[in-house]
Design a protein around this motif. Sequence first.
Motif, PDB file in Angstrom:
ATOM      1  N   ASN A  75     -11.684   4.590 -22.187  1.00 51.49           N
ATOM      2  CA  ASN A  75     -11.190   5.705 -23.005  1.00 51.49           C
ATOM      3  C   ASN A  75      -9.959   6.393 -22.460  1.00 51.49           C
ATOM      4  O   ASN A  75      -9.290   7.121 -23.142  1.00 51.49           O
ATOM      5  N   LYS A  76      -9.693   6.178 -21.195  1.00 57.12           N
ATOM      6  CA  LYS A  76      -8.500   6.846 -20.670  1.00 57.12           C
ATOM      7  C   LYS A  76      -7.825   5.990 -19.600  1.00 57.12           C
ATOM      8  O   LYS A  76      -8.462   5.122 -18.989  1.00 57.12           O
ATOM      9  N   ASN A  77      -6.575   6.241 -19.401  1.00 56.01           N
ATOM     10  CA  ASN A  77      -5.825   5.475 -18.423  1.00 56.01           C
ATOM     11  C   ASN A  77      -6.013   6.097 -17.043  1.00 56.01           C
ATOM     12  O   ASN A  77      -5.872   7.298 -16.882  1.00 56.01           O
ATOM     13  N   SER A  78      -6.328   5.276 -16.056  1.00 53.92           N
ATOM     14  CA  SER A  78      -6.508   5.837 -14.723  1.00 53.92           C
ATOM     15  C   SER A  78      -5.542   5.125 -13.782  1.00 53.92           C
ATOM     16  O   SER A  78      -5.291   3.935 -13.922  1.00 53.92           O
ATOM     17  N   ASP A  79      -5.033   5.865 -12.815  1.00 46.99           N
ATOM     18  CA  ASP A  79      -4.058   5.281 -11.910  1.00 46.99           C
ATOM     19  C   ASP A  79      -4.754   4.766 -10.662  1.00 46.99           C
ATOM     20  O   ASP A  79      -4.761   5.415  -9.623  1.00 46.99           O
ATOM     21  N   VAL A  80      -5.375   3.589 -10.758  1.00 39.84           N
ATOM     22  CA  VAL A  80      -6.095   3.060  -9.602  1.00 39.84           C
ATOM     23  C   VAL A  80      -5.074   2.561  -8.569  1.00 39.84           C
ATOM     24  O   VAL A  80      -4.053   1.980  -8.914  1.00 39.84           O
ATOM     25  N   LYS A  81      -5.370   2.857  -7.304  1.00 32.03           N
ATOM     26  CA  LYS A  81      -4.412   2.522  -6.236  1.00 32.03           C
ATOM     27  C   LYS A  81      -4.637   1.078  -5.777  1.00 32.03           C
ATOM     28  O   LYS A  81      -5.759   0.696  -5.463  1.00 32.03           O
ATOM     29  N   ILE A  82      -3.552   0.323  -5.683  1.00 29.34           N
ATOM     30  CA  ILE A  82      -3.661  -1.077  -5.248  1.00 29.34           C
ATOM     31  C   ILE A  82      -2.639  -1.343  -4.129  1.00 29.34           C
ATOM     32  O   ILE A  82      -1.437  -1.158  -4.313  1.00 29.34           O
ATOM     33  N   LEU A  83      -3.162  -1.764  -2.969  1.00 27.98           N
ATOM     34  CA  LEU A  83      -2.297  -2.095  -1.831  1.00 27.98           C
ATOM     35  C   LEU A  83      -2.204  -3.620  -1.709  1.00 27.98           C
ATOM     36  O   LEU A  83      -3.115  -4.334  -2.126  1.00 27.98           O
ATOM     37  N   TYR A  84      -1.137  -4.088  -1.085  1.00 27.60           N
ATOM     38  CA  TYR A  84      -1.047  -5.510  -0.754  1.00 27.60           C
ATOM     39  C   TYR A  84      -1.233  -5.661   0.752  1.00 27.60           C
ATOM     40  O   TYR A  84      -0.709  -4.853   1.541  1.00 27.60           O
ATOM     41  N   GLY A  85      -1.946  -6.710   1.170  1.00 33.64           N
ATOM     42  CA  GLY A  85      -2.085  -7.010   2.596  1.00 33.64           C
ATOM     43  C   GLY A  85      -2.029  -8.506   2.824  1.00 33.64           C
ATOM     44  O   GLY A  85      -2.566  -9.296   2.032  1.00 33.64           O
ATOM     45  N   GLY A  86      -1.392  -8.917   3.926  1.00 39.16           N
ATOM     46  CA  GLY A  86      -1.306 -10.336   4.268  1.00 39.16           C
ATOM     47  C   GLY A  86       0.081 -10.648   4.777  1.00 39.16           C
ATOM     48  O   GLY A  86       1.012 -10.821   3.993  1.00 39.16           O
ATOM     49  N   SER A  87       0.219 -10.656   6.132  1.00 41.81           N
ATOM     50  CA  SER A  87       1.499 -10.993   6.783  1.00 41.81           C
ATOM     51  C   SER A  87       2.666 -10.131   6.316  1.00 41.81           C
ATOM     52  O   SER A  87       3.785 -10.623   6.138  1.00 41.81           O
ATOM     53  N   VAL A  88       2.402  -8.834   6.128  1.00 42.56           N
ATOM     54  CA  VAL A  88       3.500  -7.900   5.837  1.00 42.56           C
ATOM     55  C   VAL A  88       4.293  -7.685   7.131  1.00 42.56           C
ATOM     56  O   VAL A  88       3.705  -7.508   8.202  1.00 42.56           O
ATOM     57  N   THR A  89       5.602  -7.743   7.035  1.00 41.25           N
ATOM     58  CA  THR A  89       6.478  -7.538   8.201  1.00 41.25           C
ATOM     59  C   THR A  89       7.668  -6.671   7.789  1.00 41.25           C
ATOM     60  O   THR A  89       7.891  -6.468   6.587  1.00 41.25           O
ATOM     61  N   PRO A  90       8.461  -6.234   8.781  1.00 44.71           N
ATOM     62  CA  PRO A  90       9.668  -5.487   8.411  1.00 44.71           C
ATOM     63  C   PRO A  90      10.611  -6.319   7.529  1.00 44.71           C
ATOM     64  O   PRO A  90      11.373  -5.764   6.755  1.00 44.71           O
ATOM     65  N   SER A  91      10.542  -7.657   7.617  1.00 44.03           N
ATOM     66  CA  SER A  91      11.471  -8.474   6.808  1.00 44.03           C
ATOM     67  C   SER A  91      11.046  -8.632   5.354  1.00 44.03           C
ATOM     68  O   SER A  91      11.890  -8.859   4.499  1.00 44.03           O
ATOM     69  N   ASN A  92       9.734  -8.570   5.071  1.00 42.06           N
ATOM     70  CA  ASN A  92       9.356  -8.787   3.663  1.00 42.06           C
ATOM     71  C   ASN A  92       8.898  -7.523   2.943  1.00 42.06           C
ATOM     72  O   ASN A  92       8.636  -7.551   1.738  1.00 42.06           O
ATOM     73  N   ILE A  93       8.814  -6.401   3.675  1.00 39.88           N
ATOM     74  CA  ILE A  93       8.245  -5.187   3.070  1.00 39.88           C
ATOM     75  C   ILE A  93       9.028  -4.729   1.832  1.00 39.88           C
ATOM     76  O   ILE A  93       8.438  -4.359   0.815  1.00 39.88           O
TER      77      ILE A  93
END
Length: 251
Positions: free
Chosen positions: A198-216
């Motif tokens: 019935n309503k739109n909710s802003d669910v939080k979604i993170l990404y994880g898996g080999s995050v580095t300063p080069s691909n962030i």
Amino acid sequence: MKYFVANWKMHKTCAEALDFLEYFKNISLSKEEYVIIAPPFTLLWPLSKSLQDSKIKLSAQNMYCEDKGAFTGEISPIQLKDCNVDYVIIGHSERRNIFHEDNELISKKLKKAFEYNITPIFCVGETLEQRQKGLTFDTISNQLSAGLAKLSEDEISKIIIAYEPVWAIGTGVNATPEQAEEVHLFINSFIQKNYFKNKNSDVKILYGGSVTPSNIKDLMNISKIDGVLVGGASLQQESFLKIVKYKGEDK
Ligand code: PEP
């Protein structure tokens, strides 16, 4: 607001962790940058003292689904609260695969965390085999429906989901921004459709898996990303700082 969660796994002594924070807590964080550190259990108490006047929050890496009792080696939400913990990682693939945690246990842990006002960071993700067989979306919808089964609409609106493809964790092979975006959009629409008719909710979604300063930067540019869960690259102050300050400007 973007979340930057450091999952330290089974790394760091007390002295090393305090040294990291001595440096990191003096970094000025904008309203956009929300940093959460998930150290091993033994460091929660000393770090909570060190972070008393800081914006940085604490997460546990796991928790048991009971208040107290004869559960040798486990930690309860009461004990986490005692250490000023606001978040807990639940269902990490290392817990699922090495320690055989199943969806039923994970769903009980999610429910119990909310009972104590601890926000779960709920990890979902497919293995390489599942991806190659075209089972990515089936795997993730199963993990989501089983994990969220006991939660109220209000609890689901507060949960943080972390999409962590198992093949990308600790391997140096991150999901491409396109692969991550496809799954983030899938998770978002699955949750809207099944839990927020019935309503739109802003669910939080993170990404994880080999995050580095080069691909962030490329990863943070995808649609429907609220931040990242970082393992290896969160262990050094310099690399984690580069991830948090990926936009470059000092705000
Ligand atoms: C993790 O364990 O949650 C993780 C994302 O690890 P890494 O960044 O090392 O792949």
